[in-house]
Motif scaffolding. Structure first.
Motif, PDB file in Angstrom:
ATOM      1  N   ILE B  36     -13.825  15.907  46.279  1.00 43.27           N
ATOM      2  CA  ILE B  36     -13.042  15.769  47.506  1.00 43.27           C
ATOM      3  C   ILE B  36     -11.729  16.544  47.383  1.00 43.27           C
ATOM      4  O   ILE B  36     -11.325  17.240  48.321  1.00 43.27           O
ATOM      5  CB  ILE B  36     -12.812  14.279  47.838  1.00 43.27           C
ATOM      6  N   ILE B  59     -10.652  20.276  61.193  1.00 37.36           N
ATOM      7  CA  ILE B  59     -11.012  18.857  61.362  1.00 37.36           C
ATOM      8  C   ILE B  59     -12.452  18.629  60.890  1.00 37.36           C
ATOM      9  O   ILE B  59     -12.815  17.529  60.479  1.00 37.36           O
ATOM     10  CB  ILE B  59     -10.811  18.421  62.838  1.00 37.36           C
ATOM     11  N   TYR B  61     -13.762  19.254  58.190  1.00 36.68           N
ATOM     12  CA  TYR B  61     -13.857  18.825  56.796  1.00 36.68           C
ATOM     13  C   TYR B  61     -13.729  17.318  56.626  1.00 36.68           C
ATOM     14  O   TYR B  61     -14.073  16.786  55.572  1.00 36.68           O
ATOM     15  CB  TYR B  61     -12.827  19.567  55.928  1.00 36.68           C
ATOM     16  N   VAL B  62     -13.196  16.625  57.629  1.00 39.49           N
ATOM     17  CA  VAL B  62     -13.230  15.164  57.562  1.00 39.49           C
ATOM     18  C   VAL B  62     -14.229  14.580  58.567  1.00 39.49           C
ATOM     19  O   VAL B  62     -14.819  13.528  58.323  1.00 39.49           O
ATOM     20  CB  VAL B  62     -11.828  14.526  57.767  1.00 39.49           C
ATOM     21  N   SER B  66     -17.776  12.428  57.414  1.00 38.80           N
ATOM     22  CA  SER B  66     -17.740  11.019  57.834  1.00 38.80           C
ATOM     23  C   SER B  66     -18.951  10.685  58.693  1.00 38.80           C
ATOM     24  O   SER B  66     -19.568   9.628  58.540  1.00 38.80           O
ATOM     25  CB  SER B  66     -16.470  10.723  58.647  1.00 38.80           C
ATOM     26  N   ILE B 102     -19.004  -0.467  54.747  1.00 39.35           N
ATOM     27  CA  ILE B 102     -18.623   0.929  54.491  1.00 39.35           C
ATOM     28  C   ILE B 102     -19.121   1.813  55.642  1.00 39.35           C
ATOM     29  O   ILE B 102     -18.395   2.678  56.141  1.00 39.35           O
ATOM     30  CB  ILE B 102     -19.212   1.425  53.152  1.00 39.35           C
ATOM     31  N   TRP B 105     -16.947   1.447  58.739  1.00 46.22           N
ATOM     32  CA  TRP B 105     -15.684   2.173  58.581  1.00 46.22           C
ATOM     33  C   TRP B 105     -15.856   3.656  58.893  1.00 46.22           C
ATOM     34  O   TRP B 105     -15.059   4.242  59.625  1.00 46.22           O
ATOM     35  CB  TRP B 105     -15.170   2.031  57.143  1.00 46.22           C
ATOM     36  N   PHE B 106     -16.873   4.264  58.304  1.00 40.41           N
ATOM     37  CA  PHE B 106     -17.005   5.713  58.467  1.00 40.41           C
ATOM     38  C   PHE B 106     -17.564   6.088  59.837  1.00 40.41           C
ATOM     39  O   PHE B 106     -17.364   7.214  60.286  1.00 40.41           O
ATOM     40  CB  PHE B 106     -17.776   6.323  57.291  1.00 40.41           C
ATOM     41  N   VAL B 108     -16.387   4.546  62.497  1.00 43.83           N
ATOM     42  CA  VAL B 108     -15.107   4.585  63.212  1.00 43.83           C
ATOM     43  C   VAL B 108     -14.378   5.898  62.922  1.00 43.83           C
ATOM     44  O   VAL B 108     -13.871   6.564  63.828  1.00 43.83           O
ATOM     45  CB  VAL B 108     -14.226   3.369  62.831  1.00 43.83           C
ATOM     46  N   VAL B 109     -14.365   6.298  61.639  1.00 47.75           N
ATOM     47  CA  VAL B 109     -13.687   7.545  61.281  1.00 47.75           C
ATOM     48  C   VAL B 109     -14.325   8.733  62.003  1.00 47.75           C
ATOM     49  O   VAL B 109     -13.626   9.591  62.541  1.00 47.75           O
ATOM     50  CB  VAL B 109     -13.707   7.772  59.749  1.00 47.75           C
ATOM     51  N   PHE B 215     -18.142  12.920  49.495  1.00 45.88           N
ATOM     52  CA  PHE B 215     -18.253  11.699  50.296  1.00 45.88           C
ATOM     53  C   PHE B 215     -19.486  10.887  49.879  1.00 45.88           C
ATOM     54  O   PHE B 215     -19.451   9.665  49.835  1.00 45.88           O
ATOM     55  CB  PHE B 215     -18.332  12.036  51.791  1.00 45.88           C
ATOM     56  N   TYR B 218     -18.779   9.270  46.612  1.00 45.52           N
ATOM     57  CA  TYR B 218     -17.792   8.212  46.874  1.00 45.52           C
ATOM     58  C   TYR B 218     -18.490   6.963  47.411  1.00 45.52           C
ATOM     59  O   TYR B 218     -18.233   5.842  46.960  1.00 45.52           O
ATOM     60  CB  TYR B 218     -16.759   8.720  47.880  1.00 45.52           C
ATOM     61  N   VAL B 222     -18.431   3.175  45.711  1.00 45.49           N
ATOM     62  CA  VAL B 222     -17.885   2.011  46.408  1.00 45.49           C
ATOM     63  C   VAL B 222     -18.988   0.983  46.676  1.00 45.49           C
ATOM     64  O   VAL B 222     -18.800  -0.222  46.528  1.00 45.49           O
ATOM     65  CB  VAL B 222     -17.201   2.451  47.726  1.00 45.49           C
TER      66      VAL B 222
END
Lengths: 56, 246
Positions: B36, B59, B61-62, B66, B102, B105-106, B108-109, B215, B218, B222
């Motif tokens: 990352i 943008i 890249y995120v 996600s 998890i 969350w992603f 939403v991201v 990601f 990751y 997690v």
């Protein structure tokens, strides 16, 4: 350097995107570690025979 | 059959999975952090601006990683839920339950970063476009799964009911994937995840692929930590816990 942060006028969209992604990454690490720590603590209490350990 | 299935049975054994998850976590976490960070540098500094979107394209890249996680995690969750349902494997249900938070969350991201990308490029934060709507449905599926689990006190029943919901929701996955092709979507078509050559120069593509890798690793790290927590919570009086925690 300020040119880099300005991102050619896209800063107001770009940096919040990176910020929320960063927040999500950190938050999920914290959530996972806390969940494990509290499950571990509860399991140890159960092993000690503490009835509070059965309430997770 | 016979001994060939030994590995499968080991994956049904909570002590084995608890120990294995603990051993594997750092092997996912550190490569994830390195990928990352390298991808951040590549995407924000080394990659050239896009000829249409200028610096705003960064943008991706995120946003794209996600969005990838949100869908990939759902697939993992539904697979684990299905295994749990079919083979009555408690560890599989625990794995499915570890995925949901998890994934939510992603999702939403991906939605928020998509809105922040949509405003400068499309002129609006939100449209009821097939891709965007299907992604919103994905969020509701995650929230429904989490809500259903927390609403049922009996763990076995919560596992089975939420697994059925997870499996029904799988219908949404191909809809998300192919929405940009089936309907006239405002969302751009895939530029990396497609059979033909990616439509991106290498300096842009390599950081993006690194970010996808980072990601994914990751998530594995997690999720394994959450899985360990879930296993401990479920094993009320098992003697192996005494050994594992001492």
């Amino acid at each position: 350097m300020s040119e880099f942060f300005a991102m050619d006028g896209y800063a107001a969209f770009l940096w919040p995107s990176y910020l929320i992604t960063f927040v999500a990454i950190v938050a999920n690490i914290v959530i996972a570690l806390k969940a494990h720590a509290s499950a571990r603590a509860a399991a140890l209490r159960r092993l000690e025979g503490d009835p509070a350990g059965t309430q997770t | 059959m016979g001994t060939n299935w030994a590995w499968f049975h080991r994956f049904g054994s909570p002590p084995h999975v608890y120990r294995l998850a603990g051993l594997l976590t750092p092997w996912f976490a550190w490569p994830a952090a390195l990928s990352i960070l390298a991808a951040l540098y590549g995407g924000l500094v080394l990659a050239p601006p896009d000829y249409q979107q200028g610096e705003g394209f960064r943008i991706i890249y995120v946003h794209a990683p996600s969005a990838w996680l949100s869908v990939m995690i759902y697939a993992v969750m539904a697979t684990a839920a299905g295994v749990g349902l079919i083979w009555r494997m408690k560890v599989a249900h625990a794995a499915a339950a570890s995925c949901a938070g998890i994934g939510a969350w992603f999702t939403v991201v991906s939605l928020v970063t998509g809105m922040l990308w949509g405003k400068p490029m499309w002129g609006t934060y939100w449209v009821w476009d097939p891709r965007l709507t299907a992604q919103l449905v994905l969020l509701f599926l995650y929230l429904g799964y989490i809500g259903l689990r927390s609403g049922i006190d009996d763990l076995g029943r919560a596992d089975r009911a939420s697994a059925v919901l997870a499996l029904v929701g799988v219908v949404n996955i191909p809809i998300i994937r192919y929405s940009v092709e089936w309907w006239n979507s405002i969302h751009q078509a895939p530029s990396v995840m497609k059979m033909a050559k990616p439509s991106m120069p290498m300096e842009m593509l390599v950081p993006l692929l690194l970010m996808f890798l980072g990601f994914t690793l990751y998530f594995a790290a997690v999720m394994l930590v959450r899985l360990r927590a879930e296993i401990l919570r479920r094993e009320r009086s098992a003697s192996w816990i005494r050994e594992a925690l001492r």
